[in-house]
Design a protein around this motif. Structure first.
Motif, mmCIF file in Angstrom:
data_model
loop_
_atom_site.group_PDB
_atom_site.id
_atom_site.type_symbol
_atom_site.label_atom_id
_atom_site.label_comp_id
_atom_site.label_asym_id
_atom_site.label_seq_id
_atom_site.Cartn_x
_atom_site.Cartn_y
_atom_site.Cartn_z
ATOM 1 N N TRP A 47 -20.045 -7.645 -64.471
ATOM 2 C CA TRP A 47 -20.384 -6.553 -65.391
ATOM 3 C C TRP A 47 -19.115 -6.072 -66.089
ATOM 4 O O TRP A 47 -18.074 -5.927 -65.460
ATOM 5 C CB TRP A 47 -21.058 -5.408 -64.634
ATOM 6 C CG TRP A 47 -22.316 -5.827 -63.974
ATOM 7 C CD1 TRP A 47 -22.459 -6.370 -62.727
ATOM 8 C CD2 TRP A 47 -23.634 -5.785 -64.533
ATOM 9 N NE1 TRP A 47 -23.772 -6.658 -62.468
ATOM 10 C CE2 TRP A 47 -24.521 -6.315 -63.555
ATOM 11 C CE3 TRP A 47 -24.152 -5.351 -65.746
ATOM 12 C CZ2 TRP A 47 -25.891 -6.409 -63.779
ATOM 13 C CZ3 TRP A 47 -25.520 -5.456 -65.967
ATOM 14 C CH2 TRP A 47 -26.379 -5.967 -64.991
ATOM 15 N N VAL A 50 -19.122 -1.124 -71.462
ATOM 16 C CA VAL A 50 -19.515 -1.012 -72.870
ATOM 17 C C VAL A 50 -18.690 0.097 -73.494
ATOM 18 O O VAL A 50 -18.600 1.203 -72.943
ATOM 19 C CB VAL A 50 -21.019 -0.700 -73.004
ATOM 20 C CG1 VAL A 50 -21.393 -0.478 -74.465
ATOM 21 C CG2 VAL A 50 -21.851 -1.818 -72.395
ATOM 22 N N GLN A 180 -30.223 0.191 -63.322
ATOM 23 C CA GLN A 180 -30.287 -0.938 -64.233
ATOM 24 C C GLN A 180 -31.290 -0.599 -65.313
ATOM 25 O O GLN A 180 -32.492 -0.522 -65.072
ATOM 26 C CB GLN A 180 -30.693 -2.213 -63.487
ATOM 27 C CG GLN A 180 -30.626 -3.463 -64.341
ATOM 28 C CD GLN A 180 -30.828 -4.731 -63.525
ATOM 29 O OE1 GLN A 180 -31.117 -4.672 -62.330
ATOM 30 N NE2 GLN A 180 -30.687 -5.870 -64.172
ATOM 31 N N ASP A 184 -29.849 -6.787 -68.529
ATOM 32 C CA ASP A 184 -28.429 -7.035 -68.753
ATOM 33 C C ASP A 184 -27.579 -5.771 -68.876
ATOM 34 O O ASP A 184 -26.439 -5.838 -69.345
ATOM 35 C CB ASP A 184 -28.237 -7.890 -70.020
ATOM 36 C CG ASP A 184 -28.809 -9.290 -69.851
ATOM 37 O OD1 ASP A 184 -28.640 -9.865 -68.762
ATOM 38 O OD2 ASP A 184 -29.427 -9.795 -70.807
ATOM 39 N N HIS A 185 -28.108 -4.626 -68.461
ATOM 40 C CA HIS A 185 -27.341 -3.385 -68.608
ATOM 41 C C HIS A 185 -27.484 -2.482 -67.376
ATOM 42 O O HIS A 185 -28.581 -2.312 -66.847
ATOM 43 C CB HIS A 185 -27.778 -2.615 -69.858
ATOM 44 C CG HIS A 185 -27.426 -3.309 -71.140
ATOM 45 N ND1 HIS A 185 -28.241 -4.238 -71.725
ATOM 46 C CD2 HIS A 185 -26.305 -3.220 -71.922
ATOM 47 C CE1 HIS A 185 -27.666 -4.690 -72.832
ATOM 48 N NE2 HIS A 185 -26.501 -4.101 -72.969
ATOM 49 N N LYS A 187 -26.061 1.465 -65.887
ATOM 50 C CA LYS A 187 -25.393 2.712 -66.242
ATOM 51 C C LYS A 187 -25.150 3.519 -64.980
ATOM 52 O O LYS A 187 -25.875 3.387 -63.993
ATOM 53 C CB LYS A 187 -26.193 3.538 -67.251
ATOM 54 C CG LYS A 187 -27.366 4.296 -66.665
ATOM 55 C CD LYS A 187 -27.835 5.375 -67.626
ATOM 56 C CE LYS A 187 -28.957 6.205 -67.013
ATOM 57 N NZ LYS A 187 -29.310 7.375 -67.836
ATOM 58 N N ARG A 207 -21.585 3.038 -69.214
ATOM 59 C CA ARG A 207 -22.536 1.933 -69.315
ATOM 60 C C ARG A 207 -21.807 0.594 -69.222
ATOM 61 O O ARG A 207 -20.647 0.474 -69.632
ATOM 62 C CB ARG A 207 -23.325 2.036 -70.628
ATOM 63 C CG ARG A 207 -24.100 3.345 -70.737
ATOM 64 C CD ARG A 207 -24.853 3.483 -72.053
ATOM 65 N NE ARG A 207 -25.443 4.802 -72.172
ATOM 66 C CZ ARG A 207 -26.598 5.163 -71.643
ATOM 67 N NH1 ARG A 207 -27.323 4.264 -70.964
ATOM 68 N NH2 ARG A 207 -27.068 6.391 -71.783
ATOM 69 N N GLN A 209 -22.453 -3.944 -69.315
ATOM 70 C CA GLN A 209 -23.328 -5.045 -69.661
ATOM 71 C C GLN A 209 -22.954 -6.288 -68.869
ATOM 72 O O GLN A 209 -21.801 -6.473 -68.490
ATOM 73 C CB GLN A 209 -23.279 -5.340 -71.158
ATOM 74 C CG GLN A 209 -21.930 -5.789 -71.681
ATOM 75 C CD GLN A 209 -21.915 -5.905 -73.195
ATOM 76 O OE1 GLN A 209 -22.808 -5.375 -73.878
ATOM 77 N NE2 GLN A 209 -20.927 -6.609 -73.732
ATOM 78 N N ARG A 210 -23.957 -7.131 -68.627
ATOM 79 C CA ARG A 210 -23.745 -8.332 -67.844
ATOM 80 C C ARG A 210 -22.960 -9.354 -68.659
ATOM 81 O O ARG A 210 -23.263 -9.596 -69.832
ATOM 82 C CB ARG A 210 -25.080 -8.922 -67.404
ATOM 83 C CG ARG A 210 -24.966 -9.943 -66.272
ATOM 84 C CD ARG A 210 -26.288 -10.660 -66.056
ATOM 85 N NE ARG A 210 -27.378 -9.768 -65.727
ATOM 86 C CZ ARG A 210 -27.728 -9.441 -64.482
ATOM 87 N NH1 ARG A 210 -27.036 -9.895 -63.467
ATOM 88 N NH2 ARG A 210 -28.767 -8.650 -64.270
#
Length: 234
Positions: A47, A50, A180, A184-185, A187, A207, A209-210
């Motif tokens: 991860w 962001v 999740q 793909d995200h 927080k 946040r 992202q994968r």
């Protein structure tokens, strides 16, 4: 740059080695354990943070704490990330660095690419009565559906929590809620409480992202001559 390759299996084995025999989940049968596992979210992979839109919020410190610890005449001029290769909590939540998450019934394990690690025990244990402070503190958690709720205490006081030299006291605690939001995200909603240093709780959201390359995490050598020192926060 020298790299150390780490694998999911090595971390899972590490977690099992450190799990106390009196763990609340240790007595579960293999079938019961797998049933618990099946209900937990799959956060496998790498991860990456962001980038936040706009400026990040800043904690509000008490006047007495600023005068005693943030005054240029008294504050430490050495950033622990640069001098000791230590980020610690809660600063790890606000770095640019990637991390891997491994979820098991007994714990959730966070491995950052700068050789920082977090064990979040979810086996029903409580905080120890006597703790030795550590850079990432001592974390226990529980699941509320698919949300991991974490309570961290025992964080090493005096560590810089940002690049401006802000610090917290030994009374600081950290609460996190990891969710999740889609495949793909991730927080995290975080709250820092410190009656000695903060005028009010400091609340923020981060946040992640994968990463497409989710096979393994590459541990970076913190001090590398090509970078002229330690890696830094955002």
């Amino acid at each position: 740059m020298p790299l150390m390759r780490t694998t999911y299996l090595s971390f899972i084995l590490l977690g099992c080695m450190t799990l106390p025999a009196q763990s609340a989940l240790a007595a579960h049968s293999a079938a019961e354990r797998m049933a618990i596992f099946a209900k937990q979210p799959n956060w496998t992979g790498i991860w990456t943070p962001v980038a936040a839109n706009g400026s990040s919020p800043e904690p509000a410190f008490t006047a007495s704490w600023i005068n005693k610890h943030h005054n240029p005449k008294t504050a430490s001029a050495t950033d622990n990330a640069a001098s000791r290769c230590v980020w610690g909590m809660p600063r790890l939540l606000n770095t640019n660095h990637e991390f891997e998450v491994i979820v098991t019934p007994e714990q959730t394990f966070f491995s950052y690419d700068i050789n920082e690690f977090r064990h979040v025990w979810t086996d029903g244990r409580k905080h120890p009565l006597h703790l030795t402070d550590a850079n990432t503190g001592y974390s226990i958690g529980h699941w509320e559906g698919q949300t991991l709720v974490i309570d961290t205490t025992g964080m090493e006081s005096g560590l810089w929590i940002n690049r401006k030299g802000a610090t917290l006291s030994s009374k600081a605690t950290l609460q996190e809620r990891w969710t999740q939001t889609d495949n793909d995200h991730l927080k995290v909603d975080a709250t820092i409480i410190d009656p000695a240093a903060l005028a009010r709780p400091f609340v923020f959201t981060r946040r992640f992202q994968r990463d497409d390359d989710n096979n393994r995490l590459s541990q970076q050598q913190c001090f590398d001559e090509d970078h002229g020192g330690a890696f830094h926060d955002s």
